[in-house]
Enzyme design. Structure first.
Site, PDB file in Angstrom:
ATOM      1  N   LYS A  22       0.726  -1.485   0.141  1.00  0.00           N
ATOM      2  CA  LYS A  22       0.203   0.363  -0.345  1.00  0.00           C
ATOM      3  C   LYS A  22       1.089   1.286  -0.265  1.00  0.00           C
ATOM      4  O   LYS A  22       0.825   2.363  -0.622  1.00  0.00           O
ATOM      5  CB  LYS A  22      -0.695  -0.008   1.345  1.00  0.00           C
ATOM      6  N   ASN A  23       2.127   1.416   0.987  1.00  0.00           N
ATOM      7  CA  ASN A  23       3.067   2.506   1.018  1.00  0.00           C
ATOM      8  C   ASN A  23       3.516   2.788  -0.456  1.00  0.00           C
ATOM      9  O   ASN A  23       4.112   4.076  -0.226  1.00  0.00           O
ATOM     10  CB  ASN A  23       3.390   2.721   2.723  1.00  0.00           C
ATOM     11  N   CYS A 117      -3.698   7.685   9.837  1.00  0.00           N
ATOM     12  CA  CYS A 117      -4.397   7.065  11.103  1.00  0.00           C
ATOM     13  C   CYS A 117      -3.750   8.210  12.480  1.00  0.00           C
ATOM     14  O   CYS A 117      -2.602   8.689  12.144  1.00  0.00           O
ATOM     15  CB  CYS A 117      -3.497   6.453  11.605  1.00  0.00           C
ATOM     16  N   ARG A 122       2.529  13.662  13.848  1.00  0.00           N
ATOM     17  CA  ARG A 122       2.744  14.131  12.260  1.00  0.00           C
ATOM     18  C   ARG A 122       2.887  15.002  11.116  1.00  0.00           C
ATOM     19  O   ARG A 122       1.720  15.775  10.283  1.00  0.00           O
ATOM     20  CB  ARG A 122       1.000  13.575  11.731  1.00  0.00           C
ATOM     21  N   GLN A 126       9.203  18.804   7.111  1.00  0.00           N
ATOM     22  CA  GLN A 126       9.900  18.374   5.829  1.00  0.00           C
ATOM     23  C   GLN A 126       9.748  18.484   5.008  1.00  0.00           C
ATOM     24  O   GLN A 126      10.078  19.255   3.787  1.00  0.00           O
ATOM     25  CB  GLN A 126      11.278  17.392   7.013  1.00  0.00           C
ATOM     26  N   ASP A 305       5.003   0.369  12.237  1.00  0.00           N
ATOM     27  CA  ASP A 305       3.874  -0.391  11.486  1.00  0.00           C
ATOM     28  C   ASP A 305       3.559  -1.750  11.922  1.00  0.00           C
ATOM     29  O   ASP A 305       2.847  -2.515  11.775  1.00  0.00           O
ATOM     30  CB  ASP A 305       3.555  -0.121   9.842  1.00  0.00           C
ATOM     31  N   ILE A 327       8.648   6.697  16.333  1.00  0.00           N
ATOM     32  CA  ILE A 327       9.174   7.323  15.416  1.00  0.00           C
ATOM     33  C   ILE A 327       7.339   8.682  15.908  1.00  0.00           C
ATOM     34  O   ILE A 327       7.939   8.827  15.376  1.00  0.00           O
ATOM     35  CB  ILE A 327       8.175   6.488  13.889  1.00  0.00           C
ATOM     36  N   ARG A 397      -8.264   0.188   5.563  1.00  0.00           N
ATOM     37  CA  ARG A 397      -7.507   1.358   4.904  1.00  0.00           C
ATOM     38  C   ARG A 397      -5.959  -0.203   3.970  1.00  0.00           C
ATOM     39  O   ARG A 397      -6.393   0.652   3.238  1.00  0.00           O
ATOM     40  CB  ARG A 397      -7.187   1.549   5.901  1.00  0.00           C
TER      41      ARG A 397
HETATM   42  C1  UD1 Z   1       4.399   6.731   6.255  1.00  0.00           C
HETATM   43  C2  UD1 Z   1       3.967   5.083   6.749  1.00  0.00           C
HETATM   44  C3  UD1 Z   1       3.485   5.190   7.497  1.00  0.00           C
HETATM   45  C4  UD1 Z   1       4.844   4.296   8.595  1.00  0.00           C
HETATM   46  C5  UD1 Z   1       5.665   5.990   8.388  1.00  0.00           C
HETATM   47  C6  UD1 Z   1       7.172   5.377   9.616  1.00  0.00           C
HETATM   48  C7  UD1 Z   1       2.746   5.676   4.150  1.00  0.00           C
HETATM   49  C8  UD1 Z   1       1.160   6.420   3.593  1.00  0.00           C
HETATM   50  N1  UD1 Z   1       2.571   6.015   5.562  1.00  0.00           N
HETATM   51  O1  UD1 Z   1       4.217   7.612   7.490  1.00  0.00           O
HETATM   52  O2  UD1 Z   1       2.699   3.342   7.951  1.00  0.00           O
HETATM   53  O3  UD1 Z   1       4.239   3.809   9.892  1.00  0.00           O
HETATM   54  O4  UD1 Z   1       6.108   6.164   7.688  1.00  0.00           O
HETATM   55  O5  UD1 Z   1       7.398   4.501   8.649  1.00  0.00           O
HETATM   56  O6  UD1 Z   1       3.505   5.526   3.884  1.00  0.00           O
HETATM   57  N2  UD1 Z   1       8.687  14.177  10.837  1.00  0.00           N
HETATM   58  C9  UD1 Z   1       7.951  15.068  10.887  1.00  0.00           C
HETATM   59  N3  UD1 Z   1       7.813  16.333   9.936  1.00  0.00           N
HETATM   60  C10 UD1 Z   1       8.045  16.519   8.517  1.00  0.00           C
HETATM   61  C11 UD1 Z   1       7.256  14.804   8.264  1.00  0.00           C
HETATM   62  C12 UD1 Z   1       7.753  13.956   9.570  1.00  0.00           C
HETATM   63  O7  UD1 Z   1       9.096  15.648  11.858  1.00  0.00           O
HETATM   64  O8  UD1 Z   1       7.461  16.762   7.624  1.00  0.00           O
HETATM   65  C13 UD1 Z   1       8.359  12.869  11.752  1.00  0.00           C
HETATM   66  C14 UD1 Z   1       6.606  12.569  12.013  1.00  0.00           C
HETATM   67  O9  UD1 Z   1       5.977  12.466  13.074  1.00  0.00           O
HETATM   68  C15 UD1 Z   1       7.185  11.035  12.371  1.00  0.00           C
HETATM   69  C16 UD1 Z   1       8.411  10.726  12.230  1.00  0.00           C
HETATM   70  O10 UD1 Z   1       9.011  12.553  11.216  1.00  0.00           O
HETATM   71  O11 UD1 Z   1       7.735  11.164  13.690  1.00  0.00           O
HETATM   72  C17 UD1 Z   1       8.067  10.034  10.760  1.00  0.00           C
HETATM   73  O12 UD1 Z   1       7.282  10.491   9.872  1.00  0.00           O
HETATM   74  P1  UD1 Z   1       7.197   9.959   8.478  1.00  0.00           P
HETATM   75  O13 UD1 Z   1       8.401   9.113   7.820  1.00  0.00           O
HETATM   76  O14 UD1 Z   1       7.265  11.209   7.478  1.00  0.00           O
HETATM   77  O15 UD1 Z   1       6.228   8.777   8.029  1.00  0.00           O
HETATM   78  P2  UD1 Z   1       4.696   9.160   7.116  1.00  0.00           P
HETATM   79  O16 UD1 Z   1       5.322   9.399   6.157  1.00  0.00           O
HETATM   80  O17 UD1 Z   1       3.928  10.074   7.408  1.00  0.00           O
END
Ligand code: UD1
Length: 430
Positions: A22-23, A117, A122, A126, A305, A327, A397
């Site tokens: 999915k991701n 979720c 989140r 970045q 996950d 995370i 989902r």
């Molecule tokens: C994706 C996955 C999710 C998985 C996660 C970590 C999808 C749709 N979702 O979520 O299932 O749990 O990767 O493997 O692919 N962060 C910041 N600033 C940002 C972006 C992220 O501080 O701009 C922080 C987040 O709050 C979190 C960490 O970085 O603590 C990791 O987030 P990220 O890897 O971006 O997760 P997602 O892409 O949202």
């Protein structure tokens, strides 16, 4: 409201075919709007998040046609608006991939702020930092992210945190920027690599995906392609832990064992046998489960996950285990539900201290989010007696035919709608 009803206690035994990730599919579908030519994608999972994204893409004029349950052709030559405001799109995290994709191609995008979720704050700083570094003006207004650029110019971007989403989004925009972009401290997840391979198959020039430095030379045009999505690491890992928790013997097929190494390593530590072949992994749990410690980390570390699924196993392991979630700060919400099934878990901040118990007992519980929901189903399959898991729309989902795949492994589980259905299920399974 649909629920899963189950009677626990039977070991899961057999083989299960794992679907597309999915991701990986979400950003790849979004990136397919970056060419006017037709793109054909195989191994798309038939799950809600994907269908919501496809519908939202349809809303801006993208022609999408499922040629079979797992294959889709996409043609984005008729896009008539760069504003994505579909009602449902806010509910999924991956909506924001349309910003990177549309900004890359059209230098403009307006997309509803993402949901997904509720597992932590989140942030998306970045992503925004990356788009701005490429020369876009980005602001948030009325619940929308608005990004615009005269032109995008390659830049050297250092990510402050390792973010899957930000790496993917910036990679898409940079694929069609002028000159070279370097993303440092990039995420290395298999789906980041899959997207890079997909974009390269469309004519992009991306090197280093899978390491923490990604180099992208922008191109002016991308072309059509045919591509197959990688297998889902998390779906596979969920079935591997289902085998462990139910003391079963399950082979997950159509997987890339390399992507499952951190999961296999933990299963070995807690006393399971793990056999790898080219595209399958077998998990046999014939001995009592043991305790261990685990900390979630970006790939190749143990995936966040998979954190609820391993916790469900450790709560049945002998001794005390510690799970640290590094995370997302709000990812232990399911622990209250597990406690109602007999688990002995104390959560302090981002750490769960788990004292293994002999067994779970069935209860009526709520799935708080996608992965925790799946983990609670596994707990129910191991529990003594009947369990009903509510709010299964979260599980749907991200898991295709979850209960059907579990049934094929011998699980006594059914989807029910009413208490009457549940009583009928009880009579059937005895
Ligand atoms: C994706 C996955 C999710 C998985 C996660 C970590 C999808 C749709 N979702 O979520 O299932 O749990 O990767 O493997 O692919 N962060 C910041 N600033 C940002 C972006 C992220 O501080 O701009 C922080 C987040 O709050 C979190 C960490 O970085 O603590 C990791 O987030 P990220 O890897 O971006 O997760 P997602 O892409 O949202």
């Amino acid at each position: 409201m649909e629920q899963y009803a189950m009677k626990g206690g039977s070991p899961l035994v057999g083989e299960v075919e794992i679907g597309g990730a999915k991701n990986a599919a979400l950003p790849i579908l979004a990136a397919s709007v970056m060419t006017d030519e037709t793109v054909y994608i195989e191994n798309i999972p038939d799950v809600r998040d994907i269908n919501v994204l496809l519908k939202a893409m349809g809303g801006i004029g993208v022609l999408e046609k499922r040629t079979s349950r797992h294959c889709v052709t996409i043609n984005a030559s008729q896009v008539h608006t760069l504003v994505v405001e579909d009602d449902n799109i806010k509910k999924i995290r991956a909506s924001y991939y349309l910003i990177g994709a549309l900004l890359g191609k059209y230098k403009e995008a307006t997309v509803a702020l993402p949901g997904g979720c509720n597992i932590g704050s989140r942030a998306i700083d970045q992503h925004l930092k990356g788009f701005r570094a490429l020369g876009a003006q980005v602001h948030i207004e009325y619940g929308l992210i608005v990004a615009k650029a005269e032109k995008l110019v390659g830049a050297h971007i250092y990510m402050d945190v390792v973010s899957v989403g930000a790496t993917i989004n910036v990679m898409m925009a940079a694929a069609m920027a002028e000159g070279q972009t370097i993303i440092e401290n990039a995420a290395k997840e298999p789906h980041v690599v899959d997207l890079a391979n997909f974009l390269n198959s469309m004519g992009a020039n991306i090197k280093g995906a899978g390491t923490d430095v990604i180099r992208i030379k922008g191109v002016t045009r991308l072309h059509g392609t045919e591509y197959a999505i990688i297998p889902d690491q998390i779906e596979a890992g969920t079935f591997m832990f289902a085998a462990a928790v139910t003391k079963g013997d399950v082979t997950v097929k159509n997987v890339i064992p390399k992507h499952l190494e951190s999961i296999s390593a933990k299963l070995l530590e807690i006393g399971c046998e793990v056999e790898e072949s080219d595209d399958a992994v077998r998990v046999v749990a014939s001995k009592p489960l043991l305790h261990t410690h685990v900390k979630t980390l970006p790939y190749p570390g143990f995936p966040t996950d998979m954190q609820p699924q391993i916790t469900v196993a450790l709560a049945l392991g002998k001794g005390t285990s510690i799970v640290t979630e590094s995370i997302f700060e709000n990812r232990f919400k399911y622990v209250d539900e597990l406690t109602r099934m007999g688990a002995d878990i104390k959560v302090e901040g981002n750490t769960a201290i788990i004292n293994g118990v002999d067994k779970y007992t069935g209860a009526t519980i709520l799935a708080p989010d996608l992965r925790a929901g799946a983990a609670l189903v596994i707990a129910g399959l191991a529990a003594h007696g009947y369990t009903v898991v509510d709010e299964i729309q979260y599980i749907e989902r991200g898991y295709e035919d979850f209960h059907i795949k579990l049934q094929s492994l011998g699980a006594q589980i059914e989807k029910v709608q009413t208490d009457r259905d549940f009583q009928k299920f009880k009579l059937k399974v005895g």
